[in-house]
Design an enzyme around this catalytic site. Structure first.
Site, PDB file in Angstrom:
ATOM      1  N   ARG A 169       0.818  -1.240   0.000  1.00 57.29           N
ATOM      2  CA  ARG A 169       0.000   0.000   0.000  1.00 57.29           C
ATOM      3  C   ARG A 169       0.843   1.278   0.000  1.00 57.29           C
ATOM      4  NH1 ARG A 169      -2.505  -3.514  -1.218  1.00 57.29           N
ATOM      5  NH2 ARG A 169      -4.332  -4.427  -0.220  1.00 57.29           N
ATOM      6  N   SER A 218     -10.324   0.404   3.822  1.00 58.86           N
ATOM      7  CA  SER A 218      -9.511  -0.057   4.951  1.00 58.86           C
ATOM      8  C   SER A 218      -8.822   1.134   5.600  1.00 58.86           C
ATOM      9  CB  SER A 218      -8.466  -1.060   4.484  1.00 58.86           C
ATOM     10  OG  SER A 218      -9.120  -2.232   4.064  1.00 58.86           O
ATOM     11  N   GLU A 288      -3.814   3.678   6.795  1.00 59.99           N
ATOM     12  CA  GLU A 288      -3.738   3.456   5.339  1.00 59.99           C
ATOM     13  C   GLU A 288      -4.430   4.624   4.635  1.00 59.99           C
ATOM     14  OE1 GLU A 288      -4.649  -0.469   3.830  1.00 59.99           O
ATOM     15  OE2 GLU A 288      -5.549   0.362   2.022  1.00 59.99           O
TER      16      GLU A 288
HETATM   17  C1  LIG Z   1     -15.666   0.284  -0.090  1.00 61.82           C
HETATM   18  C2  LIG Z   1     -14.191   0.420  -0.321  1.00 61.82           C
HETATM   19  C3  LIG Z   1     -13.397  -0.702  -0.532  1.00 61.82           C
HETATM   20  C4  LIG Z   1     -12.025  -0.596  -0.743  1.00 61.82           C
HETATM   21  N1  LIG Z   1     -11.277  -1.722  -0.954  1.00 61.82           N
HETATM   22  C5  LIG Z   1      -9.950  -1.625  -1.187  1.00 61.82           C
HETATM   23  C6  LIG Z   1      -9.158  -2.790  -1.453  1.00 61.82           C
HETATM   24  O1  LIG Z   1      -9.633  -3.904  -1.478  1.00 61.82           O
HETATM   25  N2  LIG Z   1      -7.839  -2.630  -1.687  1.00 61.82           N
HETATM   26  C7  LIG Z   1      -7.252  -1.408  -1.688  1.00 61.82           C
HETATM   27  O2  LIG Z   1      -6.044  -1.333  -1.945  1.00 61.82           O
HETATM   28  N3  LIG Z   1      -7.974  -0.280  -1.436  1.00 61.82           N
HETATM   29  C8  LIG Z   1      -9.293  -0.369  -1.192  1.00 61.82           C
HETATM   30  N4  LIG Z   1     -10.020   0.761  -0.940  1.00 61.82           N
HETATM   31  C9  LIG Z   1      -9.338   2.067  -0.883  1.00 61.82           C
HETATM   32  C10 LIG Z   1      -9.250   2.798  -2.218  1.00 61.82           C
HETATM   33  O3  LIG Z   1     -10.276   2.390  -3.094  1.00 61.82           O
HETATM   34  C11 LIG Z   1      -7.887   2.598  -2.895  1.00 61.82           C
HETATM   35  O4  LIG Z   1      -6.827   3.063  -2.056  1.00 61.82           O
HETATM   36  C12 LIG Z   1      -7.772   3.335  -4.231  1.00 61.82           C
HETATM   37  O5  LIG Z   1      -6.491   3.065  -4.768  1.00 61.82           O
HETATM   38  C13 LIG Z   1      -7.963   4.841  -4.091  1.00 61.82           C
HETATM   39  O6  LIG Z   1      -8.185   5.348  -5.385  1.00 61.82           O
HETATM   40  P1  LIG Z   1      -8.749   6.828  -5.650  1.00 61.82           P
HETATM   41  O7  LIG Z   1      -8.537   7.057  -7.092  1.00 61.82           O
HETATM   42  O8  LIG Z   1     -10.142   6.992  -5.125  1.00 61.82           O
HETATM   43  O9  LIG Z   1      -7.729   7.698  -4.811  1.00 61.82           O
HETATM   44  P2  LIG Z   1      -8.050   8.839  -3.732  1.00 61.82           P
HETATM   45  O10 LIG Z   1      -8.702   8.226  -2.543  1.00 61.82           O
HETATM   46  O11 LIG Z   1      -8.697   9.983  -4.385  1.00 61.82           O
HETATM   47  O12 LIG Z   1      -6.542   9.225  -3.352  1.00 61.82           O
HETATM   48  C14 LIG Z   1      -5.699   8.311  -2.689  1.00 61.82           C
HETATM   49  C15 LIG Z   1      -4.243   8.774  -2.857  1.00 61.82           C
HETATM   50  O13 LIG Z   1      -3.890   8.708  -4.232  1.00 61.82           O
HETATM   51  C16 LIG Z   1      -3.494   9.998  -4.703  1.00 61.82           C
HETATM   52  N5  LIG Z   1      -3.967  10.132  -6.089  1.00 61.82           N
HETATM   53  C17 LIG Z   1      -5.235   9.978  -6.576  1.00 61.82           C
HETATM   54  N6  LIG Z   1      -5.253  10.141  -7.914  1.00 61.82           N
HETATM   55  C18 LIG Z   1      -3.972  10.422  -8.281  1.00 61.82           C
HETATM   56  C19 LIG Z   1      -3.332  10.698  -9.537  1.00 61.82           C
HETATM   57  N7  LIG Z   1      -4.001  10.710 -10.708  1.00 61.82           N
HETATM   58  N8  LIG Z   1      -1.999  10.933  -9.530  1.00 61.82           N
HETATM   59  C20 LIG Z   1      -1.291  10.917  -8.376  1.00 61.82           C
HETATM   60  N9  LIG Z   1      -1.824  10.673  -7.160  1.00 61.82           N
HETATM   61  C21 LIG Z   1      -3.153  10.411  -7.116  1.00 61.82           C
HETATM   62  C22 LIG Z   1      -4.130  10.990  -3.755  1.00 61.82           C
HETATM   63  O14 LIG Z   1      -3.406  12.226  -3.710  1.00 61.82           O
HETATM   64  C23 LIG Z   1      -4.024  10.224  -2.439  1.00 61.82           C
HETATM   65  O15 LIG Z   1      -2.707  10.317  -1.918  1.00 61.82           O
HETATM   66  C24 LIG Z   1     -11.413   0.673  -0.728  1.00 61.82           C
HETATM   67  C25 LIG Z   1     -12.194   1.829  -0.521  1.00 61.82           C
HETATM   68  C26 LIG Z   1     -13.566   1.710  -0.308  1.00 61.82           C
HETATM   69  C27 LIG Z   1     -14.364   2.942  -0.093  1.00 61.82           C
END
Ligand SMILES: Cc1cc2nc3c(=O)[nH]c(=O)nc-3n(C[C@H](O)[C@H](O)[C@H](O)COP(=O)(O)OP(=O)(O)OC[C@H]3O[C@@H](n4cnc5c(N)ncnc54)[C@H](O)[C@@H]3O)c2cc1C
Length: 296
Positions: A169, A218, A288
């Site tokens: 992560r 998480s 996380e």
């Molecule tokens: C119901 C649910 C289930 C989930 N299950 C999992 C799972 O099984 N495994 C898991 O790993 N995670 C899980 N997550 C967490 C999340 O979905 C992941 O961490 C995912 O990678 C976040 O993606 P996001 O685009 O929404 O990023 P955001 O939440 O918007 O941002 C997360 C981080 O990424 C950075 N970021 C976002 N976009 C960019 C970009 N284009 N360039 C550079 N940096 C960027 C942000 O600045 C921040 O530091 C879950 C979340 C929820 C709500």
């Protein structure tokens, strides 16, 4: 910001972020920029005062935005960054704003296996690359060939998997760098088998996680040799509340906003859980969820 007004994308001052993140809480971005394309983003960042902080935002599915908002510029990738194309029999190029469900569905259509796990992670490719998102025994670093980023300076760069220093992560993506696309590689696999695996994953999710809630996924990383949820449970935190913030009854490594929780409530509940786990089992849980911005 006057020198940035030539940007072709949309620049919004004082933009509320709560509607854009899963927790539906928190303050505004000082500026929100939605670039028209990667060249627009590069020109924008090159012209931006180097002292101004920059942060990427995907679907906000792993984020607590503090109630005082986020200083500087938040970059959100829209439709121009949502395309997924097939490069060859096992490789896909995905826009930084494309969703896990779109990427895994395209991979299925093209008979590319090993990418099914993205079906269950509700984020964008940019978030997966930064967070090394993973599920069901696989993580982004297992499929990433390379990604294209725009550095904080405005310079465009291709970073190989090995440049990203991946661990659980975590990546070493440079501060302020925005992932505009990523190339993923899978293995040839019949589409029906891929679909069956995606169905299995979707059903397992439905059973174990509060998927239609205001949450950040998480909350804590699994410490070496432990499951975070089990430590939280053993410390008696299942269902624990602080205002409208609650530790999920269904999956106790998830925090929920039951309605009107502030980000301060959610973060304080998380710190309360960390303290209780430390007292009970001696383990220091590490967040996380990304906590960004300033308190009110
Ligand atoms: C119901 C649910 C289930 C989930 N299950 C999992 C799972 O099984 N495994 C898991 O790993 N995670 C899980 N997550 C967490 C999340 O979905 C992941 O961490 C995912 O990678 C976040 O993606 P996001 O685009 O929404 O990023 P955001 O939440 O918007 O941002 C997360 C981080 O990424 C950075 N970021 C976002 N976009 C960019 C970009 N284009 N360039 C550079 N940096 C960027 C942000 O600045 C921040 O530091 C879950 C979340 C929820 C709500």
């Amino acid at each position: 910001m006057s020198n940035l007004l030539q940007a072709r994308g949309k620049l919004t001052p004082n933009a509320p972020l709560a509607p854009l993140v899963w927790f539906k809480s928190g303050g505004a971005a000082e500026w929100l920029f939605e670039p028209a394309d990667a060249d627009d983003l590069a020109a924008f960042l090159a012209a931006l005062d180097p002292a101004t902080p920059v942060m990427g935002l995907g679907l906000g599915s792993n984020m607590i935005v503090r109630d005082g908002g986020v200083p500087g510029v938040v970059i959100r990738l829209g439709k121009a960054f949502a395309a997924v194309e097939q490069l060859d029999g096992t490789t896909l190029r995905c826009g930084g704003g494309s969703s896990g469900i779109l990427v895994s569905s395209k991979a299925r259509d093209w008979g590319i296996g090993g990418i099914e796990f993205l079906r269950s992670i509700p984020g964008t490719v940019g978030g997966f690359v930064r967070m090394n998102g993973g599920a069901y025994g696989r993580e982004t670093c297992d499929i990433l060939v390379e990604c294209e980023v725009v550095l904080r300076s405005g310079e465009r760069r291709v970073l190989a998997n090995a440049d990203l220093g991946y661990t659980y992560r975590h990546s070493n993506l440079p501060e302020g760098a925005i992932v505009v696309s990523a190339t993923f590689r899978g293995v040839p696999k019949p589409s029906e088998e891929i679909q069956a695996e995606m169905d299995r994953i979707a059903a397992a999710r439905e059973e174990s996680q509060p998927l239609r809630s205001k949450t950040g996924g998480s909350t804590f990383k699994n410490p070496e040799g432990h499951k975070a949820w089990a430590l939280v449970d053993a410390a008696g935190c299942r269902g624990l509340r602080r205002g409208d913030a609650q530790v999920s009854e269904k999956h106790c490594n998830f925090l929920l906003n039951l309605g009107e929780a502030t980000s301060a409530d959610i973060e304080a509940l998380g710190e309360d859980v960390r303290a209780r786990v430390k007292a009970r089992s001696g383990v220091e849980l590490e967040w996380e969820i990304q906590r960004v911005g300033v308190a009110k």
